[in-house]
Each structure stands twice: as structure tokens, then as C-alpha cells.
Design an enzyme around this catalytic site. Structure first.
Site, PDB file in Angstrom:
ATOM      1  N   THR B  94      13.617   3.759   9.855  1.00  0.00           N
ATOM      2  CA  THR B  94      14.154   3.674  11.208  1.00  0.00           C
ATOM      3  C   THR B  94      15.253   2.648  11.345  1.00  0.00           C
ATOM      4  O   THR B  94      16.170   2.793  12.136  1.00  0.00           O
ATOM      5  CB  THR B  94      13.023   3.365  12.202  1.00  0.00           C
ATOM      6  N   THR B 170       8.965   1.687   8.271  1.00  0.00           N
ATOM      7  CA  THR B 170       7.817   0.803   8.522  1.00  0.00           C
ATOM      8  C   THR B 170       6.489   1.450   8.115  1.00  0.00           C
ATOM      9  O   THR B 170       5.523   0.738   7.875  1.00  0.00           O
ATOM     10  CB  THR B 170       7.750   0.407  10.009  1.00  0.00           C
ATOM     11  N   ASP B 171       6.447   2.781   8.033  1.00  0.00           N
ATOM     12  CA  ASP B 171       5.164   3.460   7.795  1.00  0.00           C
ATOM     13  C   ASP B 171       4.432   2.951   6.558  1.00  0.00           C
ATOM     14  O   ASP B 171       3.241   2.689   6.589  1.00  0.00           O
ATOM     15  CB  ASP B 171       5.378   4.974   7.654  1.00  0.00           C
ATOM     16  N   LYS B 247       0.586  -2.868   8.949  1.00  0.00           N
ATOM     17  CA  LYS B 247       1.120  -2.277  10.177  1.00  0.00           C
ATOM     18  C   LYS B 247      -0.063  -1.995  11.091  1.00  0.00           C
ATOM     19  O   LYS B 247      -0.912  -1.163  10.768  1.00  0.00           O
ATOM     20  CB  LYS B 247       1.901  -0.999   9.870  1.00  0.00           C
TER      21      LYS B 247
END
Lengths: 424, 424
Positions: B94, B170-171, B247
Site C-alpha cells: 500500500t 503490511t499484510d 499486525k
């Protein structure tokens, strides 16, 4: 004065006399096994202790013989006042466990009666009836255990219980809480409680948790809830909705947290008052309904980078009936997994997508991967926890054999597991 | 004044002129695509905007044609001062993504150069070199992607980089951070950064995260770290150790949290100062070492109540080389699973036990189940996160074929993934 294991002692506390044999106890504390077989633990500086028998040998104290103040055992489970009726169903777990001094490990042995004996304050809150459902560590529970427990709860409600307390190991408490939430529409509170520290440790949370649970059991919160320490202090317990709670620490007393929701409320341990934060279903609002069907052949699959999609073949080919994926971020798996999602949904297996982030909501409409997952038939789990989504899937597939009907039910909020979202 | 998509405009901000075509923009904001192909976004109330071409038709403004203040493109990647050298390696995600206006979904297309163009402040911090490693969404990364990335990082360090920034989706950022932590002993900072909101959203966190990452890249923290928003405000970023970060939210900008550890420190976004909280490895303290071996045939298996132990057979029989169990509580699975743990360890597959509680430490010495798991050869993962334990297992089995040596390494803290405990 020091007391040895096996000594027979008389303990006086607030006018009540307890007699029993000294068990292994932490420093500063004394635990005795009473004639009834119940155990009771005391802080030594708050009680008067008289030695009756020196490890099998009579001393000046002698046996109480029924004279003087009545012993605790006679008082147990009865109180003079007209109190609400609460059934305590015990399943095992740390709240009902003690150290096995043979192996040094903690085993699960106590019953509801033991809890009532160990925590005399409970008798001021309600008239209790104890019932042993099982005596297993909670990692060994399964959907059949949930059904047996649910059946017993329904029987107690039908028999007139004003509230239910389930004592449960903390490891899988959230799964059981979710299962009961889906299986039972309840007109009275069903409270699940446990303990992170066993009763013979001075830091045990079992007394406070049990008292808070009793207060919720006689309240107007007619939901399945988990009641446990809210902080590491003994200030309040939190009342978590059974479909929004998760064990978030291996050992802390405040391990249980409401996720993607505020707790229903708290129980102030000092004032014994309940304060609620969100809407809840009130006592008597719903008639009792029991739908125990559960499909055990469901699996939760956690995606990790590079993990092979063959794991989905394994479940599809082994006769599983539904899958929950614990994806990354907003609800993603590798694009290599997507044809297998299609294979599963083509085989009429619902596939629910949840997130290993735990907090937050699934949204598979932002990134290409998610959109392709939806095209393959995946169902967005919204803000349902992965573990709760699994229990929901098991229950839904226990209710219907129709794929379309199952998918429809899985998309709906059935028991508070999906919070409405502003965007949709 | 309103600008339409396709209009050609000149934007003046702080003496710098940007020219480009208006792209779809949020209300109050304007995003343009410049001649260089870079995009830049501006708050409309902070800039002077002149219309040059009305969606393909010339207006009074005309083209800048190289006269007047120089355009942003010419300044990119160079600054007059002698600054530290930082390599930005882009992998996608992203922080480097924009909306695909064809499908409406966010795709991953931008490179390190685009980031530098969009965030001119970066040029005050270091001299940057951009390098595209891949352009994939992070759920598609695997151990080979980690190795390719690690190899490029090592090349840049060998070529004299004073710090490394990796832009990453970020996943699966935490998995990559762990992989780099095990593969590379680094004399300079290796900073992984991403964005939870794409650059064309006004709430994007990409600029602040990138600036914080640059500050850490030139700092003396010679570790693999994840640098992301510390709160939902734009006040500071947290610097998380690559083996202690997770996360913890699907969409919030402060989704990344250090688990079972404090963050290494924070970057104050206003003062641009770094404050550290725990010990860390300092710049130059270690010579560069690169051990890229990775065994992909490892699996993370999450235990749920009643789940069949046959899943372990599946992995054992499919040639997997090691397993991480994500158990309940202190690290438990059903007693039915224990013979399968024995089967795996008999087959020289290490089995690490971690907890789905996420927070806290494994202790399989308290309850009978845990003790039996240890007897079957299970390794306590201590306070290692399940996901990090998986990456550690993959790396350890990439280093040695000897079972006993692998078990020994798995019990040790190799790169900050195990925090020392008071009790042991």
C-alpha cells in the site's frame, strides 16, 4: 504456631468454625480438607487456628463433635433468606483445580460444591445448586461436550434456575461461550467463569471471579457471557459477550478481552454493582429456545506466507463440510489459494474469511486479491473473530444441509458475533 | 476554482513548482500525475494552483517549459549536502499503491522513485537510491521472495549503504521482518515500512511512516525493525524489533504493535528525534553476515477444540520438515494430538508450541497436558509469537539437517524472538 500437613485443626473466622486436615499450603495461608471433603483456604493472619490432632495424635483441642458454633459444611448451599436460584455447572479447569502433589502439575478435580465451600460469600448472593457436567481440562472439550453442557443448562433453566454459572477452564472458554451463544436463546443469564491461577495460590482469582459471576447470574443480562478479572488488580470484573471475547494472555488474570466491541459491562468488586456499557438482551425478553445441532467436520486454517494451498485439498477431500480461513490484513490469502476456495465452494463447502489481525473488520473489496476471493465464493467474516467464526460455522452446518441457506445464515449476525458497520 | 480530471495544472508550494494532470482526488485535495510519471498529492488550501490546459485544451497558463522555478522532478534523489546513503528497496504494498480506476481496487504499482517524488522531505534526510525488488501484494510473498530481498539488501550494504529501507505491504510485513532478522546480521539499520492507507487518501500514513523510516535508517539502531504509526494521530512512529512485532488491526494506521516486549523506541514526528526504550544492537557492532537458507516445508497449525489430530498426519506424511503448533493458553492441544506430536518428533520433525493468546509465555510444565506434550518431544516456544516461530523454524531447518542441532537452535534466542524470563 506452625501446622504440619496432616494435622487436624479447627479454624474460626467471623464466628464460623471450620475443621479439617491441613493440606499443603502456601506460606502465610492454610488450606484444609473438611469432613465433607470440601477444601477451604484462609489467610493465617485473619483466623484463629487450634490444633486438634498432631498428624493423627489427639491434642487438648479434641473434636468439635457438633457442639459450639456450627461448622461451615452445615451451612453450605443454604441461606435463610429467599434468594435467587442459581445452578453452578462445573466442567473442570483451573477454577476447580489444585496441584496434584504427586506429579507437581495442576489437575482438575474440584466440583461446584468445592467452590461453594471455598467461597462462603457466594451464599449471600443466591441459593446454589451444584452439578458436575465433566471434569476435564478445557483443551479436551469438543462439540459434543458443548452439546452436553448446553443440554444441562437448558434442563436447569426449565427447572426454574434464575441464572446459570458454568465453571470452565480458560483455555477454550471462548469457544464454549460462542457455542452456547448459538445453541441457546436464553431468558436468564448464562455466565461462564474460570480462573487463571489455581485456588491454592494466594494470587488466585477464583473467589473474585466466582462472586462477580454470581452477581451477573442474578442480574438482568440474559445473554451468554464470560465474567473474568478486568485488570490485574482486584477492582472489577468485565462482562464479555460470549461471541466477542478472546483469551489474550497466557497467564495474566485479566487475560480475557472483548474484541471489536466494548464489554457488556463491569462488576465493581467493592460495591458489588453492575454497570453496563452497551445494549444487551434483558431477563425474560426471549423465551427459552434450544438448537443443539453442531457439525464437527469444520476447520480453521491459518494462512502464512508461502503456505501450500494443498491444505485446502486435504480438508475438501477428507469430507469436511466448511472452512474458516484466517487470512492476513483485511482478509487475504495467496492468489494460489483462490482456485482452492473455488473448489471448496463448488463442493458446497462454505468458506469464511477472517483476519489474523484479530482486531478490525474484513474487507475483501479493496485489493484485487480480496475481490478475487469473493468471486471464488468466499464469505467475509466482517468483524467476527476467527475462533468464533469456526464455532458459528459448526453450528450453522448443524442447522441446515442447504448450502445457500448456510451461506445466508453465515452472512447474518446471529448472536452478536458481527457488529454493524458504519460503511455498509 | 474547480479542476476536472485530465486538466493540466501548475501547483506552487513553498517555492517549488509541480506540473501535471489532475487525477481523481478526494474533496479538498488535488492529486496530479507529473511528466516523470510520479504522482503528488496536495491539500488545496496550502498551494497555489494554475490551470494550464482544460482537459487537453490550452489555457492562459501555458506549459512551464523549463523556465521559472525548477520542477520537483529535477530535484528528486539529489541534495546539495553530504548526507548518509540510504537504499530504498521496494517490494510493493500500500505504501507504493494507488487505486486502479478501472476496477476500483487498490493495486501495487509504484516504485521507490515514486515515493521519493511524492515525499520531497525525504531528500533532507539522506541521499537515496531506489531499487525495485518486486511489485507484489505481500500475501503473495514466500521464502524465496524473502531470500531475494535479503540478497539485494546485503548487496546494498556491501556497496556502502548506511541504511536500508524496505517498502512492504503490511499484510505479511511481520513475517518478512522476522525472515530478514534471522538471515542477516547487519552492521546498519534495516527498516521495513509500509502504509495502511494508500497515498491518494488524505488519511494516508505513507509520508510520515516513510520519513520516520528514513530517520531510523540513518540512526545507530543496527537491527531489522518495522517502523509504523504509533497512534492514530500523526505524533510518533514506533520502532518495533523485527522478531517481536505483529499486525494487530486490519485497517488502523497504528496496527503494528510490539508483543511481549516494548518497542525499541519511537520517532517523534515533530522534533524528528529518536527515543529508545530497550537495549539494541548498535551501528557497526556486528560485521555483515548473510545466511539465506530457508526450508519452505514448514507449517503453522492452529489448534481448535475438537479438531482432528489427522492434520498432523497430513503434514508428516506430505514430507514437511517441521511444525509450529498454535495451542491454547499456556500451550496446550487436545490429549488426542499428543501421540501425533510423538510421531512427528520420532520422524525428526521439530514441533514448537506457541499460544493463540499471542501475549504471554508458553509454559507446558503446569498442567498434565503440557507435561505430556513435552514428553512427546514438543519444544516450548517461550514468548515467541506463533508466526515468528514459523519463520524461525524455516530458517533453522535451512541451516542444518541435524535434528538435535535444530532443536538446540530452536530453544535458543537467535535474534530477539525470545525474551529472557525471570523464572528460568
Amino acid at each position: 504456631m506452625e501446622f504440619k500437613q496432616g494435622d487436624r485443626v479447627r479454624i474460626e473466622k467471623n464466628g464460623t468454625v471450620y475443621e479439617g486436615k491441613v493440606m499443603p499450603s502456601m506460606e502465610g495461608y492454610i488450606t484444609i480438607k473438611m469432613n465433607s471433603g470440601y477444601n477451604a483456604g484462609f489467610s493465617m493472619d485473619k483466623v484463629k487456628i487450634t490444633l486438634l490432632e498432631n498428624n493423627g495424635k489427639n491434642t487438648n483441642g479434641g473434636r468439635n463433635g457438633g457442639k459450639g458454633p456450627k461448622t461451615a459444611g452445615e451451612e453450605i448451599q443454604k441461606s435463610g433468606k429467599k434468594l435467587p436460584k442459581v445452578a453452578i455447572l462445573s466442567t473442570g479447569g483451573t477454577i476447580a483445580s489444585k496441584i496434584d502433589y504427586r506429579t507437581g502439575a495442576v489437575t482438575s478435580q474440584f466440583t461446584a460444591d468445592d467452590i461453594l465451600a471455598a467461597i462462603p460469600e457466594l451464599r449471600e448472593i443466591a441459593d446454589f445448586k451444584g452439578r458436575v457436567i465433566s471434569s476435564i481440562l478445557s483443551e479436551n472439550m469438543d462439540s459434543e461436550s458443548w452439546q452436553n453442557l448446553a443440554r444441562a443448562i437448558v434442563e436447569e433453566i426449565e427447572a426454574g434456575a434464575d441464572g446459570i454459572i458454568v465453571t470452565h477452564g480458560t483455555d477454550t472458554m471462548m469457544y464454549t461461550a460462542a457455542a452456547l451463544s448459538f445453541m441457546i436463546e436464553t431468558p436468564v443469564p448464562i455466565v461462564i467463569v474460570g480462573s487463571q491461577r489455581s485456588a491454592d495460590r494466594p494470587s488466585s482469582d477464583n473467589a473474585m471471579n466466582a462472586i462477580c459471576a454470581a452477581l451477573v447470574a442474578i442480574s438482568d443480562i440474559a445473554e451468554v457471557s464470560v465474567v473474568m478479572h478486568g485488570t490485574t488488580s482486584d477492582d472489577f470484573c468485565e462482562i464479555h459477550r460470549g461471541t466477542k471475547v478472546r483469551k489474550m494472555h497466557t497467564s495474566r488474570r485479566d487475560a480475557f478481552k472483548s474484541i471489536n466491541s466494548r464489554p457488556i459491562g463491569i462488576v465493581d468488586y467493592n460495591t458489588r454493582e453492575i454497570k453496563t456499557f452497551i445494549d444487551y438482551i434483558k431477563r425474560g425478553e426471549r423465551p427459552l429456545k434450544f438448537k443443539p445441532g453442531m457439525e464437527p467436520k469444520c476447520a480453521l486454517v491459518k494462512f502464512t506466507p508461502g503456505s501450500g494451498p494443498e491444505i485446502l485439498d486435504h480438508y475438501i477431500d477428507s469430507g469436511y463440510r466448511g472452512l474458516v480461513l484466517e487470512g492476513t490484513g483485511l482478509g487475504h490469502v495467496s492468489t494460489k489459494w483462490i482456485p482452492k476456495i473455488r473448489k471448496a465452494t463448488d463442493a458446497k463447502m462454505p468458506v469464511i474469511v477472517t483476519s489474523q489481525c484479530i482486531n478490525g473488520r474484513i474487507c475483501d473489496r479493496v485489493y484485487d486479491t480480496g475481490r478475487d476471493m469473493l468471486k471464488a465464493g468466499a464469505i467475509e467474516g466482517e468483524d467476527t473473530l476467527p475462533e468464533i467464526a469456526l464455532v458459528k460455522l459448526m453450528w450453522v452446518l448443524g442447522q441446515t444441509d442447504e448450502f445457500d441457506e448456510a451461506v445466508k445464515m453465515l452472512r447474518e449476525d446471529l448472536s452478536g458475533e458481527i457488529t454493524k458497520c458504519c460503511f455498509k
